[in-house]
Design a protein around this motif. Structure first.
Motif, PDB file in Angstrom:
ATOM      1  N   ARG A  51       0.827  -1.207   0.000  1.00  0.00           N
ATOM      2  CA  ARG A  51       0.000   0.000   0.000  1.00  0.00           C
ATOM      3  C   ARG A  51       0.862   1.257   0.000  1.00  0.00           C
ATOM      4  O   ARG A  51       1.962   1.271   0.524  1.00  0.00           O
ATOM      5  CB  ARG A  51      -0.902   0.029   1.231  1.00  0.00           C
ATOM      6  N   TYR A  72      -3.537   3.532   1.118  1.00  0.00           N
ATOM      7  CA  TYR A  72      -4.423   3.158   0.021  1.00  0.00           C
ATOM      8  C   TYR A  72      -3.705   2.248  -0.956  1.00  0.00           C
ATOM      9  O   TYR A  72      -2.475   2.243  -1.056  1.00  0.00           O
ATOM     10  CB  TYR A  72      -4.985   4.386  -0.699  1.00  0.00           C
ATOM     11  N   SER A  76      -7.226   2.185  -6.520  1.00  0.00           N
ATOM     12  CA  SER A  76      -8.432   1.734  -5.831  1.00  0.00           C
ATOM     13  C   SER A  76      -9.470   2.848  -5.755  1.00  0.00           C
ATOM     14  O   SER A  76      -9.135   4.026  -5.747  1.00  0.00           O
ATOM     15  CB  SER A  76      -8.086   1.290  -4.412  1.00  0.00           C
ATOM     16  N   GLU A  78     -12.156   2.222  -3.327  1.00  0.00           N
ATOM     17  CA  GLU A  78     -12.705   2.089  -1.981  1.00  0.00           C
ATOM     18  C   GLU A  78     -11.709   1.580  -0.960  1.00  0.00           C
ATOM     19  O   GLU A  78     -12.056   1.380   0.191  1.00  0.00           O
ATOM     20  CB  GLU A  78     -13.930   1.176  -2.006  1.00  0.00           C
ATOM     21  N   ASP A  79     -10.475   1.350  -1.334  1.00  0.00           N
ATOM     22  CA  ASP A  79      -9.492   0.806  -0.400  1.00  0.00           C
ATOM     23  C   ASP A  79      -8.586   1.920   0.125  1.00  0.00           C
ATOM     24  O   ASP A  79      -7.375   1.901  -0.042  1.00  0.00           O
ATOM     25  CB  ASP A  79      -8.677  -0.305  -1.079  1.00  0.00           C
ATOM     26  N   TRP A  81      -7.684   4.044   3.668  1.00  0.00           N
ATOM     27  CA  TRP A  81      -7.774   3.862   5.116  1.00  0.00           C
ATOM     28  C   TRP A  81      -7.105   5.017   5.847  1.00  0.00           C
ATOM     29  O   TRP A  81      -6.061   5.510   5.426  1.00  0.00           O
ATOM     30  CB  TRP A  81      -7.076   2.570   5.523  1.00  0.00           C
ATOM     31  N   ARG A 119     -12.020   4.354   5.090  1.00  0.00           N
ATOM     32  CA  ARG A 119     -12.277   3.409   6.178  1.00  0.00           C
ATOM     33  C   ARG A 119     -11.276   3.637   7.307  1.00  0.00           C
ATOM     34  O   ARG A 119     -10.199   4.188   7.099  1.00  0.00           O
ATOM     35  CB  ARG A 119     -12.162   1.980   5.658  1.00  0.00           C
ATOM     36  N   THR A 145     -11.487  -5.555  11.697  1.00  0.00           N
ATOM     37  CA  THR A 145     -10.237  -5.516  10.944  1.00  0.00           C
ATOM     38  C   THR A 145      -9.129  -5.390  11.986  1.00  0.00           C
ATOM     39  O   THR A 145      -9.171  -4.485  12.819  1.00  0.00           O
ATOM     40  CB  THR A 145     -10.210  -4.314   9.981  1.00  0.00           C
ATOM     41  N   SER A 152     -16.795   3.130   7.977  1.00  0.00           N
ATOM     42  CA  SER A 152     -16.609   3.682   6.632  1.00  0.00           C
ATOM     43  C   SER A 152     -17.397   4.966   6.473  1.00  0.00           C
ATOM     44  O   SER A 152     -18.455   5.140   7.067  1.00  0.00           O
ATOM     45  CB  SER A 152     -17.130   2.706   5.571  1.00  0.00           C
TER      46      SER A 152
END
Length: 155
Positions: A51, A72, A76, A78-79, A81, A119, A145, A152
């Protein structure tokens, strides 16, 4: 009115970031090491799971008052964080955290226009943190997690 800026950690401000801290009882909510920025900066170098990890200082009127990492996966939607988000113990409960996250939402829209979701995880015992994120529009995903509840926000 305070002026909030998000500035990447670099060769000129990393020592300032290392000086940030939280109250002792909050330490486990941010990171497992002291200072909390140390592990966050290490992750930026190591890049867990491939990442991108971008460390940022949160500045209020030109003074660093907080920190976070944006993680991230390249390409992406939606990935994305948020990790290690905190406001230094000397500046908490002043509204800076909310303002900083609102600046982060704007920043993501400008620099990562394909991002649709941010997220984060919250330590299971961090009730104040859970309420804080919910007030800012995060929703509980009802999954764990790294053993922590995941939240989110669609942006």
């Amino acid at each position: 009115m305070s002026e909030i800026e998000l500035i990447k950690i670099n060769s000129e401000n990393w020592r300032e970031a290392l000086a940030l801290s939280v109250h002792v009882e909050q330490q486990e909510f941010v990171a497992s090491v002291t200072p909390p920025v140390a592990i966050a900066l290490a992750k930026a170098y190591i890049r867990p799971d491939g990442r991108v990890v971008e460390p940022y200082g949160i500045y209020n009127e030109k003074q660093m008052v907080g920190f976070f990492n944006l993680h991230y996966a390249p390409e992406s939607k939606e990935d994305y964080w948020l990790f290690h988000f905190f406001i230094d113990k000397g500046f908490q409960r002043s509204g800076i955290g909310s303002k900083a996250l609102n600046e982060l939402f704007k920043h993501i829209k400008q620099t990562h226009p394909s991002c649709h979701r941010l997220r984060l995880t919250v330590h299971p015992e961090n009730d104040a943190g859970k309420l804080f994120y919910i007030k800012l529009g995060f929703k509980d995903d009802s999954i764990l997690t790294f053993g922590e509840p995941t939240y989110s926000k669609y942006i």
